[in-house]
Enzyme design. Structure first.
Site, PDB file in Angstrom:
ATOM      1  N   SER A 127      35.078  42.387  47.010  1.00  0.00           N
ATOM      2  CA  SER A 127      35.441  41.052  46.525  1.00  0.00           C
ATOM      3  C   SER A 127      36.530  40.426  47.388  1.00  0.00           C
ATOM      4  O   SER A 127      37.395  41.127  47.909  1.00  0.00           O
ATOM      5  CB  SER A 127      35.949  41.158  45.072  1.00  0.00           C
ATOM      6  OG  SER A 127      36.523  39.940  44.653  1.00  0.00           O
ATOM      7  N   TYR A 152      41.625  45.259  38.314  1.00  0.00           N
ATOM      8  CA  TYR A 152      40.231  45.128  38.782  1.00  0.00           C
ATOM      9  C   TYR A 152      40.232  44.925  40.298  1.00  0.00           C
ATOM     10  O   TYR A 152      39.557  45.645  41.039  1.00  0.00           O
ATOM     11  CB  TYR A 152      39.529  43.941  38.113  1.00  0.00           C
ATOM     12  CG  TYR A 152      38.361  43.434  38.936  1.00  0.00           C
ATOM     13  CD1 TYR A 152      38.491  42.292  39.739  1.00  0.00           C
ATOM     14  CD2 TYR A 152      37.159  44.129  38.956  1.00  0.00           C
ATOM     15  CE1 TYR A 152      37.437  41.864  40.527  1.00  0.00           C
ATOM     16  CE2 TYR A 152      36.105  43.702  39.740  1.00  0.00           C
ATOM     17  CZ  TYR A 152      36.249  42.572  40.538  1.00  0.00           C
ATOM     18  OH  TYR A 152      35.212  42.152  41.333  1.00  0.00           O
ATOM     19  N   LYS A 156      38.913  47.429  43.739  1.00  0.00           N
ATOM     20  CA  LYS A 156      38.079  47.054  44.893  1.00  0.00           C
ATOM     21  C   LYS A 156      38.785  47.457  46.194  1.00  0.00           C
ATOM     22  O   LYS A 156      38.175  47.998  47.110  1.00  0.00           O
ATOM     23  CB  LYS A 156      37.805  45.548  44.893  1.00  0.00           C
ATOM     24  CG  LYS A 156      36.873  45.080  43.787  1.00  0.00           C
ATOM     25  CD  LYS A 156      35.519  45.776  43.850  1.00  0.00           C
ATOM     26  CE  LYS A 156      34.579  45.317  42.756  1.00  0.00           C
ATOM     27  NZ  LYS A 156      33.293  46.046  42.779  1.00  0.00           N
TER      28      LYS A 156
HETATM   29  C1  WQD Z   1      37.434  30.010  39.360  1.00  0.00           C
HETATM   30  C2  WQD Z   1      38.372  28.819  39.235  1.00  0.00           C
HETATM   31  C3  WQD Z   1      40.165  29.163  37.687  1.00  0.00           C
HETATM   32  C4  WQD Z   1      37.688  29.248  34.090  1.00  0.00           C
HETATM   33  C5  WQD Z   1      37.112  36.000  39.767  1.00  0.00           C
HETATM   34  C6  WQD Z   1      37.428  37.366  40.316  1.00  0.00           C
HETATM   35  C7  WQD Z   1      36.557  37.622  41.533  1.00  0.00           C
HETATM   36  C8  WQD Z   1      35.129  37.472  41.123  1.00  0.00           C
HETATM   37  C9  WQD Z   1      34.890  36.050  40.645  1.00  0.00           C
HETATM   38  C10 WQD Z   1      34.012  39.446  40.256  1.00  0.00           C
HETATM   39  C11 WQD Z   1      39.845  29.237  39.166  1.00  0.00           C
HETATM   40  C12 WQD Z   1      39.250  28.018  37.235  1.00  0.00           C
HETATM   41  C13 WQD Z   1      38.106  29.186  35.416  1.00  0.00           C
HETATM   42  C14 WQD Z   1      38.037  28.217  33.200  1.00  0.00           C
HETATM   43  C15 WQD Z   1      39.181  27.091  34.971  1.00  0.00           C
HETATM   44  N1  WQD Z   1      34.808  38.394  40.090  1.00  0.00           N
HETATM   45  N2  WQD Z   1      38.833  28.119  35.820  1.00  0.00           N
HETATM   46  N3  WQD Z   1      38.772  27.165  33.669  1.00  0.00           N
HETATM   47  O1  WQD Z   1      39.241  33.853  39.276  1.00  0.00           O
HETATM   48  O2  WQD Z   1      38.277  32.775  41.399  1.00  0.00           O
HETATM   49  O3  WQD Z   1      37.490  35.027  40.710  1.00  0.00           O
HETATM   50  O4  WQD Z   1      35.737  35.864  39.497  1.00  0.00           O
HETATM   51  O5  WQD Z   1      33.382  39.781  41.219  1.00  0.00           O
HETATM   52  O6  WQD Z   1      36.781  38.940  41.984  1.00  0.00           O
HETATM   53  O7  WQD Z   1      38.772  37.408  40.721  1.00  0.00           O
HETATM   54  O8  WQD Z   1      36.833  33.040  39.376  1.00  0.00           O
HETATM   55  O9  WQD Z   1      35.435  31.688  37.893  1.00  0.00           O
HETATM   56  O10 WQD Z   1      37.424  32.929  36.885  1.00  0.00           O
HETATM   57  O11 WQD Z   1      37.797  30.935  38.329  1.00  0.00           O
HETATM   58  O12 WQD Z   1      39.861  26.116  35.355  1.00  0.00           O
HETATM   59  O13 WQD Z   1      37.701  28.202  31.974  1.00  0.00           O
HETATM   60  O14 WQD Z   1      38.093  28.127  38.025  1.00  0.00           O
HETATM   61  O15 WQD Z   1      41.521  28.838  37.439  1.00  0.00           O
HETATM   62  O16 WQD Z   1      40.617  28.260  39.835  1.00  0.00           O
HETATM   63  P1  WQD Z   1      38.084  33.626  40.193  1.00  0.00           P
HETATM   64  P2  WQD Z   1      36.832  32.171  38.035  1.00  0.00           P
END
Ligand code: WQD
Length: 340
Positions: A127, A152, A156
């Site tokens: 990741s 998590y 990785k």
């Molecule tokens: C994306 C953006 C949030 C939800 C994680 C893991 C990564 C991979 C993908 C597994 C961010 C914003 C989110 C919400 C929001 N996981 N957001 N409101 O955190 O970039 O990555 O998931 O393989 O390893 O770290 O993904 O989709 O959670 O967030 O504003 O209700 O959307 O702040 O900027 P992230 P995400």
């Protein structure tokens, strides 16, 4: 005779899409999954899409006895794609030992069981979280890794180190780690897709569940970042493009005896999109307004990341083809098939 690939975690979101692409590329596939975060019906869905039912065995990879027995029965496997891991960032903070045990022990058991095989090829699901907040963008594979934002993410990083050391000790072991950026979307058939158990973790299922009225409104975690619209930027990559990257990695391992038996690649589009960009794409596609509110930043979130993709483009002959609108439309088509 088709080449047989083991896909651990193969009934999961990325795993199932990868199994579809493997079968359509002519590989024989056998899945191991403990169904802790997926459903057995996915095996039949894969068969509906491809016309071929993959092998499936249900057990946890931390059970080395069952795993050793499996490999003795399937000693003709030529490659392993290892997805099986717990991946909920938030849960990993409250239950770190569950994450370290499951994610590290399962990988080590897989590596130790490879001695039953004549070919030891592994594609590992890593990741972009290993980069933390990169100093420079786009982030390239030689960027320094940062302290993980969650247990998590740290599993990785540690798994990559385990793989690097295992490859240094065994020239017959060939590994490619794929550092995913943000997987989103679903297969065009809408027969497989992201099935978050309970409340979703990731942005896209939050958007589509809000659009479907399952959730009342989307919380946008912060609009005070140093970005054009103030919301955080990520490199969203269509899960089908991501699946195809695994096929490219398997082919690379099977066809090219590289002098370097441990390689890692960024798998992203190279484009960064903000949270508001995704909301606007959803509204454009569906013609409906998405109810959302701006709230405070989420702990552990980084501001901006998107991939340098030159290495995967050149060495794996892979690049993402599907655009943001296709990611959103396929996710929405999938959401509409789900019962509320
Ligand atoms: C994306 C953006 C949030 C939800 C994680 C893991 C990564 C991979 C993908 C597994 C961010 C914003 C989110 C919400 C929001 N996981 N957001 N409101 O955190 O970039 O990555 O998931 O393989 O390893 O770290 O993904 O989709 O959670 O967030 O504003 O209700 O959307 O702040 O900027 P992230 P995400």
């Amino acid at each position: 005779m088709s080449k047989k690939i083991l896909v651990t975690g193969g009934t999961g979101y990325i795993g199932s899409h990868t199994v579809v692409e493997l079968i359509q590329e002519g590989f024989e596939v056998v899945i191991i999954d403990d169904l802790s975060n997926s459903q057995v019906e996915v095996v039949d869905r894969i068969a509906d899409i491809t016309g071929v039912k993959p092998g499936f065995e249900q057990f946890n990879l931390c059970d080395e006895g069952l795993l050793s027995d499996f490999f003795q029965r399937h000693n003709d496997i030529v490659g392993v794609i290892h997805f099986a891991a717990f991946k909920a960032v938030g849960e990993s903070v409250t239950k770190p030992l569950k994450y370290y045990r499951n994610n590290l022990v399962s990988l080590m058991n897989v590596l130790e069981s490879l001695d039953h095989l004549s070919l030891k090829n592994v594609v590992f699901s890593s990741s972009c979280t290993v980069y933390g907040q990169p100093d420079n963008l786009p982030v390239t594979e030689n960027a320094p890794l940062k302290p993980a934002e969650s247990p998590y993410g740290n599993t990785k990083k540690v798994c990559e180190e385990i793989l690097l050391d295992a490859c240094s000790a065994d020239i017959d072991l060939n590994v490619i780690s794929l550092r995913y950026f943000n997987p989103v979307g679903a297969h065009e058939s809408a027969l497989i897709g992201e099935l978050p158990k309970g409340k979703p973790n990731n942005l896209m299922p939050f958007i589509t569940q809000t659009g479907a009225g399952i959730l009342p409104e989307l919380s946008v975690f912060g609009d005070d970042y140093d970005t054009e619209d103030g919301t955080a930027i990520r490199d969203y990559v269509h899960v089908v493009d991501l699946a195809k990257a695994h096929i490219a990695a398997v082919k690379h391992l099977l066809n090219i005896s590289s002098d370097n038996n441990y390689q890692h690649y960024n798998i992203g589009t190279g484009n960064g999109y903000s949270v508001l960009d995704l909301i606007k794409s959803f509204e454009r596609h569906t013609g409906q307004k998405l109810p959302y509110k701006i709230v405070g930043r989420r702990a552990g979130d980084i501001e901006k990341i998107y991939a340098g993709t030159a290495l995967a483009n050149e060495r794996l002959n892979w690049s993402a083809k599907l655009e943001l609108d296709e990611m959103v439309s396929s996710a929405w088509k999938w959401q509409k098939t789900l019962k509320n």
